[in-house]
Design a protein around this motif. Sequence first.
Motif, PDB file in Angstrom:
ATOM      1  N   TRP A 243     -50.897 -18.180  10.736  1.00 13.76           N
ATOM      2  CA  TRP A 243     -51.893 -17.114  10.659  1.00 13.76           C
ATOM      3  C   TRP A 243     -52.939 -17.400   9.578  1.00 13.76           C
ATOM      4  CZ3 TRP A 243     -50.829 -13.339  14.275  1.00 13.76           C
ATOM      5  CH2 TRP A 243     -49.506 -13.294  14.763  1.00 13.76           C
ATOM      6  N   LEU A 244     -54.130 -16.868   9.815  1.00 10.53           N
ATOM      7  CA  LEU A 244     -55.178 -16.788   8.809  1.00 10.53           C
ATOM      8  C   LEU A 244     -55.510 -15.315   8.572  1.00 10.53           C
ATOM      9  CD1 LEU A 244     -57.663 -19.536  10.073  1.00 10.53           C
ATOM     10  CD2 LEU A 244     -56.026 -19.745   8.195  1.00 10.53           C
ATOM     11  N   TYR A 245     -56.314 -15.046   7.526  1.00  9.50           N
ATOM     12  CA  TYR A 245     -56.831 -13.692   7.407  1.00  9.50           C
ATOM     13  C   TYR A 245     -58.329 -13.701   7.674  1.00  9.50           C
ATOM     14  CZ  TYR A 245     -58.545 -13.801   2.421  1.00  9.50           C
ATOM     15  OH  TYR A 245     -59.205 -14.025   1.244  1.00  9.50           O
ATOM     16  N   ASP A 246     -58.944 -12.511   7.686  1.00  6.64           N
ATOM     17  CA  ASP A 246     -60.340 -12.372   8.092  1.00  6.64           C
ATOM     18  C   ASP A 246     -61.145 -11.708   6.983  1.00  6.64           C
ATOM     19  OD1 ASP A 246     -62.655 -12.317   9.665  1.00  6.64           O
ATOM     20  OD2 ASP A 246     -62.151 -10.364  10.522  1.00  6.64           O
ATOM     21  N   HIS A 247     -61.742 -12.540   6.128  1.00  5.70           N
ATOM     22  CA  HIS A 247     -62.648 -12.041   5.099  1.00  5.70           C
ATOM     23  C   HIS A 247     -63.802 -13.012   4.957  1.00  5.70           C
ATOM     24  CE1 HIS A 247     -60.401  -8.589   3.585  1.00  5.70           C
ATOM     25  NE2 HIS A 247     -59.291  -9.310   3.682  1.00  5.70           N
ATOM     26  N   PHE A 248     -64.886 -12.531   4.373  1.00  2.00           N
ATOM     27  CA  PHE A 248     -66.027 -13.383   4.066  1.00  2.00           C
ATOM     28  C   PHE A 248     -65.971 -13.866   2.622  1.00  2.00           C
ATOM     29  CE2 PHE A 248     -68.061 -10.240   7.148  1.00  2.00           C
ATOM     30  CZ  PHE A 248     -67.662 -10.965   8.254  1.00  2.00           C
ATOM     31  N   TYR A 249     -65.320 -13.074   1.773  1.00  2.00           N
ATOM     32  CA  TYR A 249     -65.032 -13.429   0.392  1.00  2.00           C
ATOM     33  C   TYR A 249     -63.516 -13.358   0.218  1.00  2.00           C
ATOM     34  CZ  TYR A 249     -69.917 -11.999  -0.727  1.00  2.00           C
ATOM     35  OH  TYR A 249     -71.281 -11.865  -0.782  1.00  2.00           O
ATOM     36  N   PRO A 250     -62.951 -14.018  -0.788  1.00  2.00           N
ATOM     37  CA  PRO A 250     -61.546 -13.749  -1.116  1.00  2.00           C
ATOM     38  C   PRO A 250     -61.371 -12.261  -1.419  1.00  2.00           C
ATOM     39  CG  PRO A 250     -62.304 -15.707  -2.272  1.00  2.00           C
ATOM     40  CD  PRO A 250     -63.520 -15.079  -1.658  1.00  2.00           C
ATOM     41  N   ASN A 251     -60.282 -11.700  -0.952  1.00  2.00           N
ATOM     42  CA  ASN A 251     -60.076 -10.264  -1.157  1.00  2.00           C
ATOM     43  C   ASN A 251     -59.510  -9.950  -2.532  1.00  2.00           C
ATOM     44  OD1 ASN A 251     -57.536 -11.380  -0.512  1.00  2.00           O
ATOM     45  ND2 ASN A 251     -56.757  -9.389   0.098  1.00  2.00           N
ATOM     46  N   ASP A 252     -59.322 -10.979  -3.357  1.00  2.00           N
ATOM     47  CA  ASP A 252     -58.765 -10.754  -4.689  1.00  2.00           C
ATOM     48  C   ASP A 252     -59.654 -11.335  -5.786  1.00  2.00           C
ATOM     49  OD1 ASP A 252     -58.397 -13.407  -4.104  1.00  2.00           O
ATOM     50  OD2 ASP A 252     -56.278 -13.465  -4.643  1.00  2.00           O
ATOM     51  N   GLY A 253     -60.962 -11.427  -5.514  1.00  3.92           N
ATOM     52  CA  GLY A 253     -61.864 -11.940  -6.524  1.00  3.92           C
ATOM     53  C   GLY A 253     -62.935 -12.845  -5.938  1.00  3.92           C
TER      54      GLY A 253
ATOM     55  N   PRO B  94     -66.545  -4.855  -1.116  1.00  2.00           N
ATOM     56  CA  PRO B  94     -67.500  -5.815  -1.690  1.00  2.00           C
ATOM     57  C   PRO B  94     -68.208  -6.681  -0.655  1.00  2.00           C
ATOM     58  CG  PRO B  94     -65.533  -5.726  -3.036  1.00  2.00           C
ATOM     59  CD  PRO B  94     -65.239  -4.914  -1.806  1.00  2.00           C
ATOM     60  N   GLU B  95     -67.483  -7.190   0.324  1.00  2.00           N
ATOM     61  CA  GLU B  95     -68.124  -8.063   1.300  1.00  2.00           C
ATOM     62  C   GLU B  95     -68.936  -7.280   2.319  1.00  2.00           C
ATOM     63  OE1 GLU B  95     -64.852 -10.306   2.731  1.00  2.00           O
ATOM     64  OE2 GLU B  95     -64.063  -8.733   4.019  1.00  2.00           O
ATOM     65  N   THR B  96     -68.501  -6.093   2.702  1.00  2.00           N
ATOM     66  CA  THR B  96     -69.292  -5.316   3.659  1.00  2.00           C
ATOM     67  C   THR B  96     -70.603  -4.865   3.033  1.00  2.00           C
ATOM     68  OG1 THR B  96     -68.036  -3.319   3.070  1.00  2.00           O
ATOM     69  CG2 THR B  96     -67.303  -4.546   5.000  1.00  2.00           C
ATOM     70  N   GLU B  97     -70.570  -4.471   1.771  1.00  2.00           N
ATOM     71  CA  GLU B  97     -71.813  -4.100   1.091  1.00  2.00           C
ATOM     72  C   GLU B  97     -72.747  -5.303   0.965  1.00  2.00           C
ATOM     73  OE1 GLU B  97     -70.736  -2.352  -2.630  1.00  2.00           O
ATOM     74  OE2 GLU B  97     -70.541  -0.337  -1.787  1.00  2.00           O
ATOM     75  N   ALA B  98     -72.174  -6.439   0.604  1.00  2.00           N
ATOM     76  CA  ALA B  98     -72.991  -7.640   0.423  1.00  2.00           C
ATOM     77  C   ALA B  98     -73.646  -8.083   1.729  1.00  2.00           C
ATOM     78  CB  ALA B  98     -72.138  -8.767  -0.141  1.00  2.00           C
TER      79      ALA B  98
END
Length: 323
Positions: free
Chosen positions: A42-52, A116-120
């Motif tokens: 599995w992978l996850y789905d983010h544009f930035y790391p979700n922890d920084g 953070p990523e949705t706002e960006a």
Amino acid sequence: MNGAASGGVKVGLKTAPIRVAWSELESVWRRAGELGCFDSMWLYDHFYPNDGDGSCFEAFTSLAGLAHLVPDATVGHLVLANPYRHPALVAKMATTLDHLTGGRFTLGLGAGWHVPETEAFGMELAPIGQRLAELRSAIQVIRAMFRPEAGVWPEADGMPSRSAGGVTLDAPPFRLRHARNDPLPVRPAGIPIWMGVQGERVGLPLAAELADGWNFSGVGDIDDFRRKRAILLGAADRFGRAPGAIEISAQLRVEPSKADVGLALCTAFVEAGCEHVVLYLDPRAGPAGVEALATTIVEPLRARSSRLQAQRRKPAEDLRGPH
């Protein structure tokens, strides 16, 4: 031997595609494929790391590039953020991955949450109630795109495809008008849909109604898992779903250097009703990290799971008596 082959607990491996070079991520997945002991990857789905801060590869294209390295495993995302892509596009992308993997793709979906990523990226992250309503609509759209009629074009010569055939659906805020998904998924029943929702009032009943699998996010302890699992199964029963219709999984973080602690945690979740343990690995641990998980967690967990199943079967056998 993996869990699917042995009939015991399934074990998966999840790596976030963050803070690594592509070659490093490939090396992790390649080693997992060589070992052949993981039922799922599995992978996850983010544009930035979700922890920084840090680098992050996009989820769908990353999986397309990695799936061939684990030819015996189911592959997917835990989970895709529904607000990030139109569900009809998700259906097309999922179908492509289903063909690419020969029917090994599982579609994991969630409501999204990372501000953070949705706002960006200029994406509006609606209140959770609206996001869950839109997740329901998205699943309706995706399932419609998996139906046989989604692969049908007009039969009459000269009839425009925009006004005949395909699937038409109103699932606000989404709508389909003679939409096609040609080719259809490899599997006639469509692609399995897992959900990563955690809310006990709306989210879990939604998964109980619509999902083929549910993933406990790992936020909380085993008592949280037991409670959420009970809510899920109770709701599934009210919806008339057959026992076992929803595969129950849990994402767990374990440290190979603390094998006894990790193994005890995984065993406790299996005893509490987890059918599919998904181990999280920081990809910077490299192939050595994959090997450590395989030897310190996966192999002994499967052995314990087999003994547990044997103990559960024994009372029934004792009741039957000698033949």
